[in-house]
Design a protein around this motif. Structure first.
Motif, mmCIF file in Angstrom:
data_model
loop_
_atom_site.group_PDB
_atom_site.id
_atom_site.type_symbol
_atom_site.label_atom_id
_atom_site.label_comp_id
_atom_site.label_asym_id
_atom_site.label_seq_id
_atom_site.Cartn_x
_atom_site.Cartn_y
_atom_site.Cartn_z
ATOM 1 N N ALA A 116 32.963 -50.782 -4.720
ATOM 2 C CA ALA A 116 33.358 -50.043 -3.517
ATOM 3 C C ALA A 116 34.250 -50.892 -2.621
ATOM 4 C CB ALA A 116 32.115 -49.589 -2.757
ATOM 5 N N ILE A 117 33.913 -52.173 -2.474
ATOM 6 C CA ILE A 117 34.732 -53.071 -1.648
ATOM 7 C C ILE A 117 36.113 -53.267 -2.269
ATOM 8 C CG2 ILE A 117 34.935 -55.439 -0.798
ATOM 9 C CD1 ILE A 117 31.888 -55.486 -0.521
ATOM 10 N N LEU A 118 36.148 -53.432 -3.599
ATOM 11 C CA LEU A 118 37.437 -53.600 -4.282
ATOM 12 C C LEU A 118 38.294 -52.348 -4.140
ATOM 13 C CD1 LEU A 118 36.298 -55.419 -7.551
ATOM 14 C CD2 LEU A 118 37.480 -56.415 -5.587
ATOM 15 N N LEU A 119 37.684 -51.171 -4.303
ATOM 16 C CA LEU A 119 38.434 -49.921 -4.151
ATOM 17 C C LEU A 119 38.915 -49.736 -2.718
ATOM 18 C CD1 LEU A 119 36.286 -47.466 -6.314
ATOM 19 C CD2 LEU A 119 38.574 -48.300 -6.819
ATOM 20 N N ASN A 120 38.128 -50.226 -1.774
ATOM 21 C CA ASN A 120 38.521 -50.113 -0.362
ATOM 22 C C ASN A 120 39.757 -50.959 -0.058
ATOM 23 O OD1 ASN A 120 37.873 -49.161 2.393
ATOM 24 N ND2 ASN A 120 37.527 -51.329 2.802
ATOM 25 N N GLU A 121 39.950 -52.021 -0.859
ATOM 26 C CA GLU A 121 41.102 -52.899 -0.644
ATOM 27 C C GLU A 121 42.362 -52.388 -1.331
ATOM 28 O OE1 GLU A 121 41.127 -55.567 1.327
ATOM 29 O OE2 GLU A 121 39.050 -55.159 1.866
ATOM 30 N N VAL A 122 42.210 -51.395 -2.223
ATOM 31 C CA VAL A 122 43.367 -50.857 -2.942
ATOM 32 C C VAL A 122 44.178 -49.967 -2.000
ATOM 33 C CG1 VAL A 122 44.107 -49.379 -4.852
ATOM 34 C CG2 VAL A 122 42.198 -50.956 -5.163
ATOM 35 N N THR A 123 45.465 -50.189 -1.967
ATOM 36 C CA THR A 123 46.344 -49.426 -1.069
ATOM 37 C C THR A 123 47.062 -48.279 -1.781
ATOM 38 O OG1 THR A 123 48.113 -51.036 -1.488
ATOM 39 C CG2 THR A 123 46.717 -51.395 0.457
ATOM 40 N N LYS A 124 47.232 -48.381 -3.100
ATOM 41 C CA LYS A 124 47.913 -47.328 -3.855
ATOM 42 C C LYS A 124 46.924 -46.213 -4.187
ATOM 43 C CE LYS A 124 51.475 -50.290 -5.865
ATOM 44 N NZ LYS A 124 52.138 -50.746 -7.109
ATOM 45 N N GLY A 125 47.126 -45.045 -3.582
ATOM 46 C CA GLY A 125 46.188 -43.942 -3.723
ATOM 47 C C GLY A 125 46.031 -43.441 -5.141
ATOM 48 N N VAL A 126 47.126 -43.398 -5.910
ATOM 49 C CA VAL A 126 47.068 -42.885 -7.281
ATOM 50 C C VAL A 126 46.185 -43.778 -8.145
ATOM 51 C CG1 VAL A 126 48.408 -42.355 -9.345
ATOM 52 C CG2 VAL A 126 49.332 -41.804 -7.087
ATOM 53 N N PHE A 127 46.391 -45.087 -8.045
ATOM 54 C CA PHE A 127 45.593 -46.029 -8.828
ATOM 55 C C PHE A 127 44.127 -45.977 -8.408
ATOM 56 C CE2 PHE A 127 43.792 -50.312 -9.376
ATOM 57 C CZ PHE A 127 43.903 -50.432 -10.760
ATOM 58 N N LYS A 128 43.884 -45.848 -7.115
ATOM 59 C CA LYS A 128 42.515 -45.795 -6.599
ATOM 60 C C LYS A 128 41.789 -44.567 -7.130
ATOM 61 C CE LYS A 128 39.925 -45.902 -2.245
ATOM 62 N NZ LYS A 128 40.047 -46.000 -0.767
ATOM 63 N N ARG A 129 42.443 -43.420 -7.114
ATOM 64 C CA ARG A 129 41.811 -42.187 -7.613
ATOM 65 C C ARG A 129 41.572 -42.266 -9.121
ATOM 66 N NH1 ARG A 129 45.357 -39.923 -3.741
ATOM 67 N NH2 ARG A 129 46.958 -39.590 -5.336
#
Length: 308
Positions: free
Chosen positions: A102-115
């Motif tokens: 969850a913390i790593l995903l919270n640091e991701v800025t690119k929405g497509v990659f995060k989803r």
């Protein structure tokens, strides 16, 4: 209007006002009543020499005989040890995994990659334990498995992982983390959305880098959620999933794989000793209650967050 009439009228008004919400809650209520609360009456057979044909009312009472039988069983310590260690390893390695994700995903800025990462990590949760166990068996096969193919490519002899007791706990914990880490991340991501963005801005102004922001803003913001879920997870240490253990273990791995759930299945369902199996299950429930209560008491002493 009398006080009792006023309270009754007020209660009915609230019921009528929230009738649609209550209707939505009804299936959940029925589920817990039918499958959780009503079966509690059946624990009385743990104090009986239960006979399937005589029924609960006609079976002979034996007191704590079934409990003493379990405590004196030569396999008692082995079963308790296996169950506790599997639950403990799952807690140590499995509980932090969704927090870290969850913390790593919270640091991701690119929405497509995060989803994309979220979707891929959620999907295994919807795969049944039968399929997951089948995948584990297929991947670890000594003849055609992907893992052993890689080991042979490195020049080593293939390993029959599922026939070696030393590997069972690692296989169980790793497969369980893979299956549930994405789904359990959801609640932590929800907790992250409740953190005020101004706290991050203030931390940046004070010169905090991403690592310090995580330590001083992100983790404290997630702390109440982490503590509540930790209390619940500690209470489930002895409730190791029966299905996956049953599908993966075999007589060769009993010394590390045989847990309370599988032992109850063999003695209660296969062996027909329902009273003995019920006594074991009730004993497990009492230990889980003590663990939850103790963890909650400790949480109240070290923080302001607790279940009650």
């Amino acid at each position: 209007m009398e006080k009792t009439d006023f309270l009754s009228h007020s209660f009915m008004n609230r019921v009528i006002k929230g009738r649609y919400l209550l209707l939505m809650f009804l299936p959940c209520l029925l589920y817990y009543l039918i499958f959780k609360y009503l079966p509690m009456f059946g624990v009385v057979i743990s104090f009986q020499n239960y006979n399937l044909f005589k029924g609960i009312w006609e079976s002979d009472w034996v007191g704590f005989k079934n409990y003493l039988m379990f405590f004196k069983n030569p396999d008692f310590l082995i079963i308790i040890r296996n169950t506790f260690l599997l639950g403990l390893y799952n807690l140590i390695f499995g509980f932090p995994a969704p927090i870290i994700l969850a913390i790593l995903l919270n640091e991701v800025t690119k929405g497509v990659f995060k989803r994309f990462v979220q979707t891929v990590s959620y999907l295994p949760h919807f795969i049944s334990n039968v399929v997951v166990a089948g995948m584990v068996v297929m991947f670890l096969s000594p003849s055609t498995g992907m893992i052993n193919s890689f080991i042979e490519w490195l020049g080593f002899e293939p390993i029959n992982f599922l026939m070696k007791p030393d590997y069972f706990r690692s296989i169980y914990v790793i497969s369980d983390i893979w299956q549930h880490v994405g789904w359990e991340t959801i609640i932590y991501l929800a907790a992250l959305t409740a953190i005020d963005p101004q706290l991050y801005e203030a931390a940046k102004i004070d010169g905090a880098n991403r690592w310090k922001q995580m330590l001083n803003v992100t983790l404290p913001g997630m702390a109440p959620t982490i503590i509540i879920l930790l209390i619940l997870h500690v209470g489930r240490v002895l409730e190791v999933g029966f299905e996956k253990v049953f599908l993966l273990y075999n007589p060769a791995t009993y010394e590390t794989a045989d847990v309370i759930g599988t032992y109850v299945y063999r003695t209660g369902i296969i062996g027909g000793n329902y009273s003995y199996a019920t006594a074991i299950d009730l004993f497990t429930g009492l230990i889980s209650l003590i663990l939850v209560y103790g963890t909650n008491l400790l949480s109240r002493k070290v923080s302001e967050t607790s279940l009650w």
